[in-house]
Design a protein around this motif. Structure first.
Motif, short mmCIF file in Angstrom:
data_model
loop_
_atom_site.label_atom_id
_atom_site.label_comp_id
_atom_site.label_asym_id
_atom_site.label_seq_id
_atom_site.Cartn_x
_atom_site.Cartn_y
_atom_site.Cartn_z
N LEU A 314 -39.03 82.05 75.77
CA LEU A 314 -38.34 83.32 76.03
C LEU A 314 -39.35 84.37 76.45
O LEU A 314 -40.34 84.63 75.75
CB LEU A 314 -37.61 83.76 74.76
CG LEU A 314 -36.56 84.86 74.89
CD1 LEU A 314 -35.43 84.44 75.82
CD2 LEU A 314 -36.01 85.20 73.50
N THR A 315 -39.13 84.98 77.61
CA THR A 315 -40.03 86.03 78.10
C THR A 315 -39.67 87.36 77.48
O THR A 315 -38.51 87.80 77.53
CB THR A 315 -39.92 86.15 79.63
OG1 THR A 315 -40.27 84.89 80.22
CG2 THR A 315 -40.86 87.23 80.15
N LEU A 316 -40.65 88.01 76.86
CA LEU A 316 -40.43 89.28 76.19
C LEU A 316 -41.00 90.43 76.99
O LEU A 316 -42.03 90.30 77.64
CB LEU A 316 -41.06 89.28 74.79
CG LEU A 316 -40.65 88.15 73.83
CD1 LEU A 316 -41.33 88.35 72.48
CD2 LEU A 316 -39.14 88.08 73.68
N TYR A 345 -36.21 93.57 73.30
CA TYR A 345 -37.38 92.72 73.51
C TYR A 345 -37.30 91.93 74.81
O TYR A 345 -38.29 91.30 75.21
CB TYR A 345 -37.54 91.72 72.35
CG TYR A 345 -37.91 92.35 71.04
CD1 TYR A 345 -39.20 92.84 70.81
CD2 TYR A 345 -36.97 92.47 70.01
CE1 TYR A 345 -39.54 93.41 69.61
CE2 TYR A 345 -37.31 93.05 68.80
CZ TYR A 345 -38.59 93.51 68.60
OH TYR A 345 -38.93 94.09 67.39
N THR A 346 -36.14 91.93 75.44
CA THR A 346 -35.94 91.11 76.63
C THR A 346 -35.28 91.91 77.74
O THR A 346 -34.75 92.99 77.50
CB THR A 346 -35.06 89.88 76.30
OG1 THR A 346 -33.81 90.34 75.76
CG2 THR A 346 -35.75 88.97 75.30
N GLU A 350 -31.45 88.43 80.06
CA GLU A 350 -31.46 87.58 78.87
C GLU A 350 -30.31 87.90 77.93
O GLU A 350 -30.08 87.19 76.94
CB GLU A 350 -32.79 87.74 78.11
CG GLU A 350 -34.02 87.26 78.88
CD GLU A 350 -34.06 85.76 79.04
OE1 GLU A 350 -33.26 85.06 78.36
OE2 GLU A 350 -34.87 85.26 79.83
#
Length: 365
Positions: A314-316, A345-346, A350
């Protein structure tokens, strides 16, 4: 009862289609449907274990999702199906639930509330509908055994109560508002039932008031533009609310409500409020209470979230360090669910990532 946050939290609205469209099902109903899939899907003899009994049912597979004859499945699960040819609607009832399905436009209404569901597929005179979506909507646990490739369906033991939807609506030329909220009925403790219903109605009213206030400046600006130019192109603001029941087991009831406001931008913003009730008292549970009261629950949850972020790649947009001790949460059949809000955070793409922390994680201390 714990205090609820009183501020409007603006969050982008997304709905995880992947979660909805896994393991999609089929009805032996012949209709003409312009949206039916052109591709001819092969029928596969799929092994099932339903209520502990093994069987094989003909299914089709589309993009990794399973579809099955609705009447075959309903017969096995004890649900009832009624087809209305004049409207091309299917009504499915059972386990204190009623779902209306529009076969022409793939629309779904569960206990009086519109819900998002996968597209209906028609093939060889048979209407195919979503297995996981329908089964889980009716309180069945869906499992998959890799070795035998068997799909399992088992009824979840639920609290004896019904949950239907009531609405608050107002529609005009300047703005639109439609909010659905849950109403409990049939619970053995009428006082607790009334307490929860009163609270949930108050919460819906609170968000309706906040959303209406957010729309007012846009309405004022739109009216000013129209006064100058009656042909001006404007975007009417709207406010919508939907709820999802996530857990109704072992004396606990958990759900969340998404309130979406559209003010004319690229997309809606959403505030999500989650509630978990102790049905013995009607009180809300804190996160600490929900996980058993252990002093290390924040550490356990942080470790699980960090692992799942890594596993899912997961890209933050901001580093995750820790949750707050009173973090919003809801319960599912499989565990405690922590979710990130939009843009927390995303990225918007997302949505609101969810992290299921298994109940067993809090007992292995």
């Amino acid at each position: 009862m714990i205090n609820r946050k009183k501020t409007w939290r603006s969050r982008a609205l997304t709905i995880s289609l992947a979660a909805i469209m896994s393991f999609p099902i089929a009805a032996n109903i012949s209709i003409d449907n312009a949206s039916a899939a052109v591709k001819k899907y092969p029928v596969i003899s799929q092994p099932f274990k339903i209520k502990g009994e093994s069987s094989r049912i003909g299914t089709i597979n589309k993009s990794g999702s399973t579809y099955i004859a609705l009447r075959d499945l309903n017969t096995a699960l004890g649900l009832k199906t009624k087809y209305v040819p004049s409207t091309q609607h299917v009504q499915v009832t059972g386990r204190e639930r009623t779902m209306e399905m529009g076969l022409q436009n793939s629309s779904y209404v569960l206990n009086g509330q519109p819900v998002l569901g996968p597209e209906v597929i028609v093939q060889s005179g048979t209407t195919y509908l979503p297995l996981r979506f329908l089964s889980e909507s009716f309180g069945y646990e869906v499992t998959y055994e890799n070795k035998s490739k068997t799909i399992g369906l088992k009824a979840i033991s639920e609290n004896a109560l019904s949950i239907t939807a009531e609405s608050i609506g107002a529609d005009g030329e300047d703005k639109s508002l439609l909010v659905f909220y849950p109403v409990l009925s049939g619970y053995k403790d009428a006082e607790v039932q009334q307490k929860i219903n009163k609270f949930l109605k108050k919460e819906a009213d609170r968000f309706v008031s906040a959303g209406s206030k957010q729309m007012d400046p846009v309405v004022k600006e739109n009216n000013a533009q129209l006064a100058k130019d009656p042909k001006a192109s404007i975007r009417r603001p709207s406010f919508d609310g939907r709820f999802t029941v996530t857990h109704n087991e072992k004396g606990l009831l958990s759900l969340y409500a998404d309130y979406s406001v559209y003010l004319g931008g690229a997309h809606s913003d959403t505030a999500r409020e989650a509630y978990t009730f102790d049905l013995s008292t009607g009180d809300l549970l804190t996160l600490k209470e929900a996980v058993g009261g252990g002093s290390d629950y924040v550490t356990i949850i942080n470790q699980q979230i960090k692992k799942q972020i890594a596993d899912r790649k997961l890209t933050l947009i901001a580093p995750f360090k820790t949750i707050e001790p009173d973090r919003d949460f809801f319960l599912s059949h499989d565990g405690v669910v922590i979710y990130f809000t939009q843009y927390e955070y995303t990225s918007f793409a997302e949505g609101m990532p969810k992290f299921v922390i298994p109940y067993s994680a809090f007992t292995k201390r």
